[in-house]
Design a protein around this motif. Structure first.
Motif, PDB file in Angstrom:
ATOM      1  N   ALA A 290       1.016  -1.370  -0.098  1.00 31.16           N
ATOM      2  CA  ALA A 290       0.030   0.089  -0.022  1.00 31.16           C
ATOM      3  C   ALA A 290       0.940   1.373   0.007  1.00 31.16           C
ATOM      4  O   ALA A 290       0.694   2.188  -0.919  1.00 31.16           O
ATOM      5  CB  ALA A 290      -0.964   0.068   1.290  1.00 31.16           C
ATOM      6  N   THR A 291       1.904   1.232   0.754  1.00 30.83           N
ATOM      7  CA  THR A 291       2.844   2.237   0.847  1.00 30.83           C
ATOM      8  C   THR A 291       3.556   2.668  -0.533  1.00 30.83           C
ATOM      9  O   THR A 291       3.696   3.655  -0.962  1.00 30.83           O
ATOM     10  CB  THR A 291       3.954   2.067   1.933  1.00 30.83           C
ATOM     11  OG1 THR A 291       3.168   2.082   3.080  1.00 30.83           O
ATOM     12  CG2 THR A 291       4.832   3.481   2.148  1.00 30.83           C
ATOM     13  N   LEU A 292       4.053   1.502  -0.985  1.00 35.14           N
ATOM     14  CA  LEU A 292       4.662   1.457  -2.420  1.00 35.14           C
ATOM     15  C   LEU A 292       3.618   2.108  -3.296  1.00 35.14           C
ATOM     16  O   LEU A 292       4.039   2.947  -4.448  1.00 35.14           O
ATOM     17  CB  LEU A 292       5.085   0.222  -2.652  1.00 35.14           C
ATOM     18  CG  LEU A 292       5.759   0.307  -4.207  1.00 35.14           C
ATOM     19  CD1 LEU A 292       7.001   1.153  -4.263  1.00 35.14           C
ATOM     20  CD2 LEU A 292       6.252  -1.246  -4.530  1.00 35.14           C
ATOM     21  N   ALA A 293       2.561   1.604  -3.334  1.00 35.49           N
ATOM     22  CA  ALA A 293       1.345   2.220  -4.313  1.00 35.49           C
ATOM     23  C   ALA A 293       0.993   3.470  -4.219  1.00 35.49           C
ATOM     24  O   ALA A 293       1.201   4.370  -5.263  1.00 35.49           O
ATOM     25  CB  ALA A 293      -0.040   1.331  -4.131  1.00 35.49           C
ATOM     26  N   LEU A 294       1.001   4.014  -2.940  1.00 41.31           N
ATOM     27  CA  LEU A 294       0.738   5.481  -2.829  1.00 41.31           C
ATOM     28  C   LEU A 294       2.185   6.270  -3.507  1.00 41.31           C
ATOM     29  O   LEU A 294       2.184   7.288  -3.955  1.00 41.31           O
ATOM     30  CB  LEU A 294       0.746   6.162  -1.377  1.00 41.31           C
ATOM     31  CG  LEU A 294      -0.739   5.544  -1.132  1.00 41.31           C
ATOM     32  CD1 LEU A 294      -0.832   5.525   0.459  1.00 41.31           C
ATOM     33  CD2 LEU A 294      -1.533   6.507  -1.435  1.00 41.31           C
ATOM     34  N   HIS A 295       3.519   5.767  -2.894  1.00 42.10           N
ATOM     35  CA  HIS A 295       4.673   6.401  -3.646  1.00 42.10           C
ATOM     36  C   HIS A 295       4.727   6.345  -4.948  1.00 42.10           C
ATOM     37  O   HIS A 295       5.204   7.387  -5.483  1.00 42.10           O
ATOM     38  CB  HIS A 295       5.938   5.763  -2.910  1.00 42.10           C
ATOM     39  CG  HIS A 295       7.131   6.337  -3.092  1.00 42.10           C
ATOM     40  ND1 HIS A 295       7.533   7.624  -2.709  1.00 42.10           N
ATOM     41  CD2 HIS A 295       8.136   6.001  -4.100  1.00 42.10           C
ATOM     42  CE1 HIS A 295       8.747   7.865  -2.989  1.00 42.10           C
ATOM     43  NE2 HIS A 295       9.026   7.042  -3.897  1.00 42.10           N
TER      44      HIS A 295
END
Length: 197
Positions: free
Chosen positions: A181-186
């Motif tokens: 999820a963090t990677l998708a947002l980044h």
């Protein structure tokens, strides 16, 4: 001569010894059976096909996929988030307006978990476990868990701005979902800034 009482005592001791021996064998074998069951490969469970997830994200009209080249700087960011570099040199994603879709994979305990993330305007609007391959931790597929990501954005430190509750027995799967999820947002943030340039 042996009395009836002595025979009965001997038989009772014999039965006790036999039942204790059988119990010891069962206990001794139980970890072996459990370890074998856990070591066997999990069946791949497809909850939603990635193509269907992408189409649904755009109301049935998925745009053509775009490619994000994973430069050294982006790979460094990915390493900071995921704890490892991604093996590929480019990543496919879908973008229309402010909405992007990311199909990502991360290892839970031993096998990859495939998840889809819809990011709109810098926040997650939907998260789904698409393919699950682990023997444990499958509880992450339920809406009660996945719904915790809805509305999440990145804070100033580049972390999720919402607390994601864990699931007992599914810690590694939960951590994998947090990282993805963090990677998708980044990655959405990177592509949105490229679009503005």
């Amino acid at each position: 001569m042996t009395s009836a009482l002595e025979i009965q005592k001997r038989e009772t001791r014999h039965l006790t010894w036999v039942s204790q021996g059988v119990l010891a064998v069962i206990i001794a074998l139980s970890p072996t059976f459990q370890a074998d069951a856990l070591a066997s490969p999990a069946k791949e469970e497809i909850y939603e096909k990635p193509d269907a997830f992408v189409e649904k994200a755009f109301g049935g009209q998925a745009p053509k996929p775009k490619v994000l080249w994973l430069t050294k700087a982006i790979q460094n960011d990915i390493t900071a988030i995921m704890g490892r570099r991604l093996p590929q040199i480019r990543m496919r994603y879908w973008l229309k307006g402010e909405r992007s879709v990311w199909i990502l994979e991360e290892i839970g305990k031993e096998q990859p978990i495939t998840a889809g993330f819809i990011v709109d305007g810098g926040q997650i609007v939907e998260t789904n476990v698409l393919v699950y391959r682990e023997t444990r931790g499958w509880e992450i597929k339920y809406p009660a868990f996945r719904g915790q990501f809805t509305g999440a954005t990145l804070n100033d430190a580049g972390q999720l701005d919402q607390n994601i509750d864990g699931i007992s027995g599914a810690t590694l799967s939960v951590n994998a979902m947090r990282k993805m999820a963090t990677l998708a947002l980044h990655l959405h943030k990177i592509t949105a800034s490229e679009k503005r340039s």
